[in-house]
Design a protein around this motif. Structure first.
Motif, PDB file in Angstrom:
ATOM      1  N   ASN A   1      -8.752  12.755   4.058  1.00  0.00           N
ATOM      2  CA  ASN A   1      -7.334  12.782   4.439  1.00  0.00           C
ATOM      3  C   ASN A   1      -7.167  12.302   5.868  1.00  0.00           C
ATOM      4  O   ASN A   1      -7.848  12.817   6.771  1.00  0.00           O
ATOM      5  CB  ASN A   1      -6.813  14.227   4.421  1.00  0.00           C
ATOM      6  CG  ASN A   1      -6.805  14.804   3.045  1.00  0.00           C
ATOM      7  OD1 ASN A   1      -5.843  14.645   2.315  1.00  0.00           O
ATOM      8  ND2 ASN A   1      -7.890  15.470   2.675  1.00  0.00           N
TER       9      ASN A   1
ATOM     10  N   ASP B   1       3.692  14.518   5.231  1.00  0.00           N
ATOM     11  CA  ASP B   1       2.236  14.498   5.444  1.00  0.00           C
ATOM     12  C   ASP B   1       1.677  15.912   5.339  1.00  0.00           C
ATOM     13  O   ASP B   1       0.652  16.140   4.687  1.00  0.00           O
ATOM     14  CB  ASP B   1       1.916  13.908   6.830  1.00  0.00           C
ATOM     15  CG  ASP B   1       0.423  13.997   7.140  1.00  0.00           C
ATOM     16  OD1 ASP B   1      -0.361  13.444   6.354  1.00  0.00           O
ATOM     17  OD2 ASP B   1       0.056  14.647   8.139  1.00  0.00           O
TER      18      ASP B   1
ATOM     19  N   ARG C   1      -6.745   9.558   1.174  1.00  0.00           N
ATOM     20  CA  ARG C   1      -5.316   9.886   1.218  1.00  0.00           C
ATOM     21  C   ARG C   1      -4.845   9.568   2.628  1.00  0.00           C
ATOM     22  O   ARG C   1      -5.196  10.274   3.580  1.00  0.00           O
ATOM     23  CB  ARG C   1      -5.093  11.361   0.867  1.00  0.00           C
ATOM     24  CG  ARG C   1      -5.495  11.640  -0.565  1.00  0.00           C
ATOM     25  CD  ARG C   1      -5.341  13.084  -0.958  1.00  0.00           C
ATOM     26  NE  ARG C   1      -5.707  13.251  -2.363  1.00  0.00           N
ATOM     27  CZ  ARG C   1      -5.767  14.413  -2.979  1.00  0.00           C
ATOM     28  NH1 ARG C   1      -5.479  15.534  -2.322  1.00  0.00           N
ATOM     29  NH2 ARG C   1      -6.105  14.479  -4.257  1.00  0.00           N
TER      30      ARG C   1
ATOM     31  N   THR D   1      -1.794   8.788   5.231  1.00  0.00           N
ATOM     32  CA  THR D   1      -0.378   8.838   5.584  1.00  0.00           C
ATOM     33  C   THR D   1      -0.122   7.848   6.707  1.00  0.00           C
ATOM     34  O   THR D   1      -0.839   7.850   7.706  1.00  0.00           O
ATOM     35  CB  THR D   1       0.012  10.254   6.073  1.00  0.00           C
ATOM     36  OG1 THR D   1      -0.164  11.177   4.999  1.00  0.00           O
ATOM     37  CG2 THR D   1       1.449  10.297   6.547  1.00  0.00           C
TER      38      THR D   1
ATOM     39  N   THR E   1       8.094   8.107   6.107  1.00  0.00           N
ATOM     40  CA  THR E   1       6.645   8.282   5.971  1.00  0.00           C
ATOM     41  C   THR E   1       6.155   7.681   4.657  1.00  0.00           C
ATOM     42  O   THR E   1       6.788   7.870   3.618  1.00  0.00           O
ATOM     43  CB  THR E   1       6.298   9.790   5.997  1.00  0.00           C
ATOM     44  OG1 THR E   1       6.701  10.330   7.251  1.00  0.00           O
ATOM     45  CG2 THR E   1       4.812  10.023   5.795  1.00  0.00           C
TER      46      THR E   1
ATOM     47  N   LEU F   1       2.954   7.710   1.942  1.00  0.00           N
ATOM     48  CA  LEU F   1       1.799   8.515   1.519  1.00  0.00           C
ATOM     49  C   LEU F   1       1.019   7.699   0.495  1.00  0.00           C
ATOM     50  O   LEU F   1       1.524   7.447  -0.607  1.00  0.00           O
ATOM     51  CB  LEU F   1       2.277   9.829   0.891  1.00  0.00           C
ATOM     52  CG  LEU F   1       3.212  10.687   1.757  1.00  0.00           C
ATOM     53  CD1 LEU F   1       3.896  11.748   0.903  1.00  0.00           C
ATOM     54  CD2 LEU F   1       2.447  11.348   2.898  1.00  0.00           C
TER      55      LEU F   1
END
Ligand SMILES: NC(=O)c1ccc[n+]([C@@H]2O[C@H](COP(=O)([O-])OP(=O)(O)OC[C@H]3O[C@@H](n4cnc5c(N)ncnc54)[C@H](OP(=O)(O)O)[C@@H]3O)[C@@H](O)[C@H]2O)c1
Length: 247
Positions: free
Chosen positions: A34, A57, A200, A202, A237, A239
């Motif tokens: 992440n 996030d 993952r 962001t 944002t 993702l």
């Protein structure tokens, strides 16, 4: 929140669907890394990740932790970000029970012994014993001090931590959903070792300039091809979930 890939059209998704998208697949091991980065690729602002983070996030980071068997983290990130292990609230406990998970996932910290003092909050404040993933050259006194502070010490490798052996030690304990929360040195080494299953990422709506590094660093390695699994957007944002091997 909207799903913009692979649907084609932006499609609203609710919390249940978000949880479904972020549930770890049923595999012998699934290691998720992440990160949040600025649009210009910065991994920190003023030495910390938090200024980059946004509510969406934090929502997906929480899902990664809530649905994991273990959190994996480098010693520097554990110290700089003041990690204290997982302290679940009622919502997290209910979610974990729904997925048949233990109440609290332990945290596993990677260190050769240099950057993780025995009184680190990630050891002393944790609700379940923290796993210290270290190597044979870590001094005996340091290892004893970690144990005396409540950690479980796992030796993987000689002069540096053999990450394949360290990850295998986690899966042998039944900790197969692995939620790596950084930082860049650990992620670079995990990537070089071919141990990352999913990234993952962001993208935070910030332009930071400045001296910050990026999400992975380390010696040169062969670039890994990624497949975009999902792209979600909320407010400004993005993702993104990328897989290192197509499913
Ligand atoms: N934006 C984000 O999402 C995000 C996420 C996490 C961190 N960060 C930021 O990243 C910065 C920290 O970066 P970093 O790259 O220094 O952190 P890091 O990867 O968490 O920690 C590096 C340390 O981890 C240990 N380590 C990592 N790989 C190892 C290996 N293969 N073998 C043995 N030990 C290993 C070593 O500890 P020893 O020195 O003890 O051997 C090394 O010094 C902070 O500013 C933090 O805020 C940002």
């Amino acid at each position: 929140m909207h799903q913009i890939w692979p649907t084609g059209d932006a499609r609203p998704i609710d919390d249940g669907e978000l949880e479904r998208l972020y549930t770890y697949p049923d595999r012998p091991r699934w290691l998720v890394a992440n990160f949040v980065a600025s649009t210009d690729g910065a991994v920190e602002v003023g030495g910390k990740a938090r200024p980059l983070s946004t509510p969406p996030d934090r929502k997906v980071l929480q899902l990664g932790s809530d649905l994991a068997d273990v959190l994996l983290i480098g010693a520097t990130t554990a110290m700089v970000e003041d990690f204290r292990g997982v302290h679940p609230d009622q919502h997290t406990l209910a979610r974990r029970h729904r997925h048949g998970l233990a109440d609290i996932p332990p945290t596993a910290v990677v260190t050769t012994g240099r950057s993780l003092p025995a009184d680190a909050p990630v050891i002393t404040q944790a609700r379940v014993p923290t796993l210290v993933l270290t190597c044979a050259t870590a001094p005996d006194a340091t290892r004893r001090a970690w144990t005396d502070s409540g950690a479980e010490v796992v030796i993987a490798g000689e002069e540096t931590v053999d990450l394949a052996a360290a990850v295998a030690a986690l899966t042998e304990r039944g900790l197969r959903r692995i939620d790596c929360e950084g930082g860049p040195h650990l992620f670079g080494a995990l990537t070089a070792a071919g141990l990352v299953d999913e990234l993952r990422l962001t993208i935070s709506p910030l332009l930071t300039a400045g001296p910050a590094g990026r999400i992975a660093t380390g010696p040169p390695t062969t670039p890994a091809d990624l497949t975009l699994a999902t792209a979600l957007a909320e407010d400004d944002t993005l993702l993104l979930r990328y897989l290192t091997r197509p499913r």
